[in-house]
Scaffold this active site. Structure first.
Site, PDB file in Angstrom:
ATOM      1  N   GLY A 242       0.521   3.493   7.858  1.00 11.85           N
ATOM      2  CA  GLY A 242       1.647   2.608   7.578  1.00 11.85           C
ATOM      3  C   GLY A 242       1.739   1.533   8.624  1.00 11.85           C
ATOM      4  N   SER A 243       2.942   1.075   8.871  1.00  9.54           N
ATOM      5  CA  SER A 243       3.113  -0.068   9.770  1.00  9.54           C
ATOM      6  C   SER A 243       2.940   0.348  11.231  1.00  9.54           C
ATOM      7  CB  SER A 243       4.495  -0.672   9.568  1.00  9.54           C
ATOM      8  OG  SER A 243       5.480   0.273   9.898  1.00  9.54           O
ATOM      9  N   THR A 244       2.521  -0.613  12.047  1.00  7.91           N
ATOM     10  CA  THR A 244       2.364  -0.357  13.482  1.00  7.91           C
ATOM     11  C   THR A 244       3.709   0.015  14.098  1.00  7.91           C
ATOM     12  OG1 THR A 244       0.417  -1.732  13.647  1.00  7.91           O
ATOM     13  CG2 THR A 244       1.690  -1.463  15.661  1.00  7.91           C
ATOM     14  N   GLU A 245       4.757  -0.619  13.599  1.00  3.67           N
ATOM     15  CA  GLU A 245       6.093  -0.359  14.144  1.00  3.67           C
ATOM     16  C   GLU A 245       6.468   1.126  13.985  1.00  3.67           C
ATOM     17  OE1 GLU A 245       8.936  -2.526  11.925  1.00  3.67           O
ATOM     18  OE2 GLU A 245      10.605  -1.623  13.008  1.00  3.67           O
ATOM     19  N   GLY A 247       4.344   3.558  13.345  1.00  3.67           N
ATOM     20  CA  GLY A 247       3.332   4.331  14.082  1.00  3.67           C
ATOM     21  C   GLY A 247       3.730   4.497  15.535  1.00  3.67           C
ATOM     22  N   GLU A 264      -3.149   5.422  11.364  1.00  2.00           N
ATOM     23  CA  GLU A 264      -3.918   4.330  10.760  1.00  2.00           C
ATOM     24  C   GLU A 264      -2.911   3.250  10.421  1.00  2.00           C
ATOM     25  OE1 GLU A 264      -5.235   1.836   8.716  1.00  2.00           O
ATOM     26  OE2 GLU A 264      -5.511   3.169   7.006  1.00  2.00           O
ATOM     27  N   CYS A 298      -4.464  -2.756   4.642  1.00  2.00           N
ATOM     28  CA  CYS A 298      -4.408  -2.779   6.110  1.00  2.00           C
ATOM     29  C   CYS A 298      -5.605  -3.505   6.699  1.00  2.00           C
ATOM     30  CB  CYS A 298      -4.304  -1.367   6.650  1.00  2.00           C
ATOM     31  SG  CYS A 298      -5.554  -0.281   5.994  1.00  2.00           S
TER      32      CYS A 298
HETATM   33  P1  NAI Z   1       6.364   1.762   6.729  1.00  2.00           P
HETATM   34  O1  NAI Z   1       5.446   1.967   7.857  1.00  2.00           O
HETATM   35  O2  NAI Z   1       7.841   1.763   6.988  1.00  2.00           O
HETATM   36  O3  NAI Z   1       6.116   2.907   5.614  1.00  2.00           O
HETATM   37  C1  NAI Z   1       5.022   3.757   5.549  1.00  2.00           C
HETATM   38  C2  NAI Z   1       5.488   5.184   5.352  1.00  2.00           C
HETATM   39  O4  NAI Z   1       6.210   5.635   6.501  1.00  2.00           O
HETATM   40  C3  NAI Z   1       6.441   5.389   4.183  1.00  2.00           C
HETATM   41  O5  NAI Z   1       6.138   6.624   3.586  1.00  2.00           O
HETATM   42  C4  NAI Z   1       7.794   5.452   4.852  1.00  2.00           C
HETATM   43  O6  NAI Z   1       8.761   6.157   4.107  1.00  2.00           O
HETATM   44  C5  NAI Z   1       7.470   6.174   6.125  1.00  2.00           C
HETATM   45  N1  NAI Z   1       8.406   5.939   7.237  1.00  2.00           N
HETATM   46  C6  NAI Z   1       9.203   4.856   7.455  1.00  2.00           C
HETATM   47  N2  NAI Z   1       9.898   5.017   8.597  1.00  2.00           N
HETATM   48  C7  NAI Z   1       9.530   6.213   9.112  1.00  2.00           C
HETATM   49  C8  NAI Z   1       9.900   6.929  10.286  1.00  2.00           C
HETATM   50  N3  NAI Z   1      10.764   6.432  11.162  1.00  2.00           N
HETATM   51  N4  NAI Z   1       9.326   8.118  10.508  1.00  2.00           N
HETATM   52  C9  NAI Z   1       8.417   8.619   9.650  1.00  2.00           C
HETATM   53  N5  NAI Z   1       8.040   7.998   8.525  1.00  2.00           N
HETATM   54  C10 NAI Z   1       8.591   6.802   8.253  1.00  2.00           C
HETATM   55  O7  NAI Z   1       5.968   0.429   5.991  1.00  2.00           O
HETATM   56  P2  NAI Z   1       6.905  -0.516   5.083  1.00  2.00           P
HETATM   57  O8  NAI Z   1       8.231  -0.715   5.742  1.00  2.00           O
HETATM   58  O9  NAI Z   1       6.911   0.035   3.727  1.00  2.00           O
HETATM   59  O10 NAI Z   1       6.105  -1.880   5.137  1.00  2.00           O
HETATM   60  C11 NAI Z   1       6.373  -2.826   6.164  1.00  2.00           C
HETATM   61  C12 NAI Z   1       5.084  -3.447   6.646  1.00  2.00           C
HETATM   62  O11 NAI Z   1       4.237  -2.451   7.194  1.00  2.00           O
HETATM   63  C13 NAI Z   1       4.245  -4.099   5.583  1.00  2.00           C
HETATM   64  O12 NAI Z   1       4.651  -5.373   5.276  1.00  2.00           O
HETATM   65  C14 NAI Z   1       2.898  -4.084   6.232  1.00  2.00           C
HETATM   66  O13 NAI Z   1       2.780  -5.155   7.137  1.00  2.00           O
HETATM   67  C15 NAI Z   1       2.895  -2.779   6.998  1.00  2.00           C
HETATM   68  N6  NAI Z   1       2.221  -1.698   6.245  1.00  2.00           N
HETATM   69  C16 NAI Z   1       0.960  -1.355   6.597  1.00  2.00           C
HETATM   70  C17 NAI Z   1       0.275  -0.403   5.879  1.00  2.00           C
HETATM   71  C18 NAI Z   1      -1.113  -0.021   6.230  1.00  2.00           C
HETATM   72  O14 NAI Z   1      -1.811   0.523   5.390  1.00  2.00           O
HETATM   73  N7  NAI Z   1      -1.555  -0.234   7.433  1.00  2.00           N
HETATM   74  C19 NAI Z   1       0.870   0.252   4.726  1.00  2.00           C
HETATM   75  C20 NAI Z   1       2.231  -0.114   4.468  1.00  2.00           C
HETATM   76  C21 NAI Z   1       2.844  -1.070   5.203  1.00  2.00           C
END
Ligand code: NAI
Length: 780
Positions: A242-245, A247, A264, A298
């Site tokens: 997911g997002s670096t933030e 992560g 990742e 990503c």
């Molecule tokens: P996100 O990182 O918030 O979501 C990914 C997963 O993490 C989702 O299942 C979400 O419910 C979960 N999550 C969210 N906050 C969490 C926390 N505090 N603890 C544990 N799990 C948590 O990504 P989001 O907000 O959907 O997208 C925002 C940006 O992140 C996108 O615009 C993109 O730039 C990036 N992103 C990168 C991805 C990648 O494959 N590297 C995939 C998705 C988003």
């Protein structure tokens, strides 16, 4: 439309895939889902909507998992785990084959459901997501079959918490679940709240495959549910994409918990076009790189770097191509660009592009649907490397571009990023390709191709793109731990101050060892080291934050070490071993005097052996060519991590230092080592060995002082790429927390003892190397 007209426009008619089967499946489930726990669906609770982003239609209602749901899921996974692991690799392989076959049997249903839920074009869901997910289960069925032979000393970690994003919902599930199950773990998986439907269909498939209850548990909901998972004490490993933030938050939240972690994260991957590239192919490659899945990838090739001499014609071709992309109904088999995943993501992308005031923006002249979360393919040229859009991940169909003049400049621009996930390079010159690929600071490089993936090819990043690899044997290994039980490590303390006793008349006043020179500590303080009998053995300097900085800078200046050959590094290690051997007795006495034990001779002897062993590995720690279903190669190279900071074992003053140093420098890393805190004088004596063994300045830097004070500054330093700790002071929480800043790799002992006499140095070599997968498709 007449045939003549069709020939004139070369327009395709729409060819929509039917959604009936997928919609009927949703109706059969009552349009309302609970959690999948212990082999069955729970009753739906407080719900949120699953929305089709192309139409805004509500597809189903999903339940926000409660703490009790997560508790029940973890309990079910924990209960099922021993029996699942006990089935053995071949026993588990049967289930993985069954899951792969069922995914294949229901391929169309999965593909259509994925498209409805995520907005991605059916062509991609059908031809990429679903087949790659099947392949992942087949490949890991094979790895499960072989695991007892391939990883005989490893076993499952236990229960894995897996949190996945919305861009490849089913594929990311497969990437997480297949290796975890193959290794004998059970899982609690949380799909992204925007795209949970294929995960729930997968739950149904698990039932059909007769998977034992509790092996796979799926809980739905937003980030709050993710937080419940990562902080749950019953979970042994977190795997996150997911997002670096987020992560970074997970790194900080799990610091010191002993949970294993792979991340990742995001990327801003360079797409480099050299002047000798086949420009038409490179344009077509860009369609796969940045317009695949609407750029919500990503590793999307989102940063175009094109050689100045061909930039103008290249941009002309690119604009012509992007104007022809079809944006629209994701279910239409002729659609190239579907919908972004959600209204939030559309607003995010729109906002980022609107905020940009520089360069020239070209929006593709495509017909745009009147409603839905659609965004046109966009190219922004003429940006400078520091412009926010050149640095920030947009995660949409927006390509940013700049130019370069020389290959060296291309590398510099490519590596000018806080991310390090993937890179693409286009050239018809094999020398250019093979010269540039190793210089790119990324985990994946595609040569004359883009976005190739396979279960056998390790995938993952460096820097703020996270750490760990998914796929291949490395991906499987990340779901295991050593079979041997580590014992708790009691704090090792210095000898109490004595009465002054007999003092060595020659005072050698040890110093720090930085950049090949002895350096006084910045703070000007030192600590007396006493023998058990109360004799003063000497003073060891107390290093501080500034000394850490100096040592890291010295290591940075020795970057050329990574480019030396394994053969040369082996020679230097042999030389160190010979010089240590010549002074073995003196070192043995020193160790005995400090520790009050009689282990010195054995410690020196093993240290010499470890130097020889690391030297032997220096030119044998090879990568491998992954067997991917492609006419071409995916070569998994092993590269040095960079600068490794380490806290050496307190209990083995020389052996603990040498066992860290030798494998790390054998592979081309540079090190900043903090010596045994209670017994630092073997390390300070060791400088002289290094000085006389042709070790270039800055490759090895040695500090002495309190581990607890130095752990924060070393782990937080942005110039350090990995931090290890074998200290008897438990530094794991401090190191893992401080490392969250730039998401460096960590390897900490959580106050568990290490067997320093174990001759197997492979765990150190694994930690001292990064895998870079270089894809080299064949073809003219
Ligand atoms: P996100 O990182 O918030 O979501 C990914 C997963 O993490 C989702 O299942 C979400 O419910 C979960 N999550 C969210 N906050 C969490 C926390 N505090 N603890 C544990 N799990 C948590 O990504 P989001 O907000 O959907 O997208 C925002 C940006 O992140 C996108 O615009 C993109 O730039 C990036 N992103 C990168 C991805 C990648 O494959 N590297 C995939 C998705 C988003």
């Amino acid at each position: 439309m007449t045939v003549k007209e069709i020939f004139e426009t070369m327009d395709y008619g729409p060819a929509p895939e039917s959604a009936i089967e997928a919609l009927s499946w949703l109706v059969d489930q009552g349009d309302c889902f609970g959690q999948f726990i212990d082999g069955q669906f729970t009753a739906p609770g407080t719900s949120f909507d699953a929305i089709n982003p192309a139409t805004g239609d509500v597809l189903a209602h999903l339940t926000q998992a409660t703490p009790e749901d997560v508790e029940a899921a973890v309990a079910a996974a924990r209960k099922a785990q021993p029996k699942w692991e006990g089935l053995g690799g071949p026993g588990r392989a049967k289930y993985l084959y069954a899951l792969a076959r069922l995914l294949q049997k229901h391929a169309r249903l999965f593909a259509v459901l994925e498209t409805l839920d995520s907005g991605k074009p059916i062509r991609e869901a059908r031809d990429i997501d679903v087949p790659l997910a099947q392949r992942h289960f087949y490949y890991h069925a094979g790895l499960a079959q072989l695991i007892e032979v391939e990883l005989p000393d490893q076993r499952a970690l236990g229960v894995c918490g897996q949190i996945i994003p919305w861009n490849f919902p089913l594929l990311m599930l497969a990437w997480k679940v297949a290796p975890a199950l193959a290794a004998g773990n059970t899982v609690v998986l949380k799909p992204a709240e925007q795209t949970s439907l294929t995960a729930l269909l997968f739950a149904d498939i698990c039932r059909q495959a007769g998977l034992p209850r509790g092996v796979v548990n799926i809980v739905t909901g937003d980030g709050a549910v993710g937080e419940m998972i990562i902080t749950h004490p019953g979970i042994d490993k977190i795997a996150f994409t997911g997002s670096t933030e987020v992560g970074r938050k997970i790194r900080a939240a799990t610091a010191g918990s002993g949970k294993s972690l792979t991340l990742e994260l995001g990327g801003k991957s360079p797409y480099i076009v050299f002047e000798d590239a086949d420009l038409d192919s490179a344009v077509e490659g860009l369609v796969d790189a940045i317009w695949f899945n609407q750029g919500q990838v990503c590793c999307a090739g989102s940063r175009l770097l094109v050689q100045e001499s061909v930039a103008a014609p290249f941009h002309v071709k690119l604009r012509a191509r992007m104007d022809k992309l079809r944006v629209g109904n994701p279910l239409d088999k002729c659609t190239d660009i579907g919908a972004l995943v959600s209204a939030e993501q559309l607003a995010r992308v729109t906002g980022m592009v609107a905020a940009n005031g520089t360069g020239t923006t070209h929006r593709a002249a495509c017909d745009m649907p009147a409603a839905g979360c659609f965004y046109p393919p966009t190219l922004i040229t003429g940006l400078t490397p520091s412009d926010p859009l050149m640095q920030e991940e947009i995660f949409g169909p927006v390509l940013v571009s700049t130019t370069f003049r020389t290959p060296a400049e291309a590398v510099q621009l490519a590596n000018n990023s806080r991310y390090g996930l993937a890179a693409t390079l286009w050239t018809e010159n094999i020398n250019t390709a093979l010269d540039i690929a190793p210089k790119l600071a990324t985990g994946v490089v595609w040569v004359n191709a883009a976005n190739l993936f396979d279960a056998a090819a390790p995938f993952g990043g460096l820097r703020e793109s996270g750490f760990g690899r998914e796929g291949g044997r490395e991906g499987l290994a990340a779901y295991t731990r050593p079979r041997a039980h580590a014992k708790p490590l009691a704090p090792v303390t210095a000898m109490p101050a004595g009465n002054g006793g007999p003092v060595d008349p020659i005072d050698r006043t040890p110093k720090l060892y930085i950049g090949g020179k002895q350096a006084r500590p910045d703070g000007g303080s030192s600590q007396a080291i006493w023998s058990k009998a109360g004799a003063l053995l000497g003073h060891a300097p107390i290093a501080g934050r500034k000394d850490v900085r100096n040592a890291v800078e010295a290591a940075q200046a020795a970057a050329g070490w990574a480019g030396t050959t394994g053969h040369l590094r082996a020679q230097i290690l042999y030389y160190i071993a010979e010089n240590l051997s010549a002074r073995a007795e003196e070192f043995a006495h020193r160790i005995d005097a400090m520790t009050g034990k009689r282990h010195g001779a054995k410690e020196v002897d093993t240290a010499i052996q470890h130097l020889f062993t690391a030297a032997a590995w220096a030119d044998k720690w090879d990568g491998r060519t992954a067997s991917v279903p492609l006419r071409g190669m995916a070569v998994a190279l092993k590269e040095p991590v960079g600068i490794i900071g380490a806290f050496c074992a307190d209990e083995a003053p020389l052996l603990g230092l040498v066992t860290v140093l030798a494998p790390a420098i054998a592979l081309g890393n540079r090190v900043v080592l903090t010596a045994s805190e209670p017994f630092p004088l073997a390390a300070t004596d060791f400088y002289q060995i290094l000085d006389t063994s042709d070790v270039p300045a800055g490759v090895v830097n040695i500090l002495t002082g309190p581990h607890a004070d130095l752990a924060g500054p070393l782990a937080a330093h942005l110039g350090v790429d990995a931090v290890w700790s074998f200290s008897s002071t438990d530094l794991s929480a401090k190191i893992e927390h401080s490392a969250a800043g730039n998401l460096k790799r960590t390897w900490v002992n959580n106050a568990q003892a290490h067997d320093w006499h174990n001759p197997d140095l492979r765990p150190f070599l694994e930690q001292a190397s990064e895998i870079k997968t270089v894809w080299l498709p064949y073809g003219a």
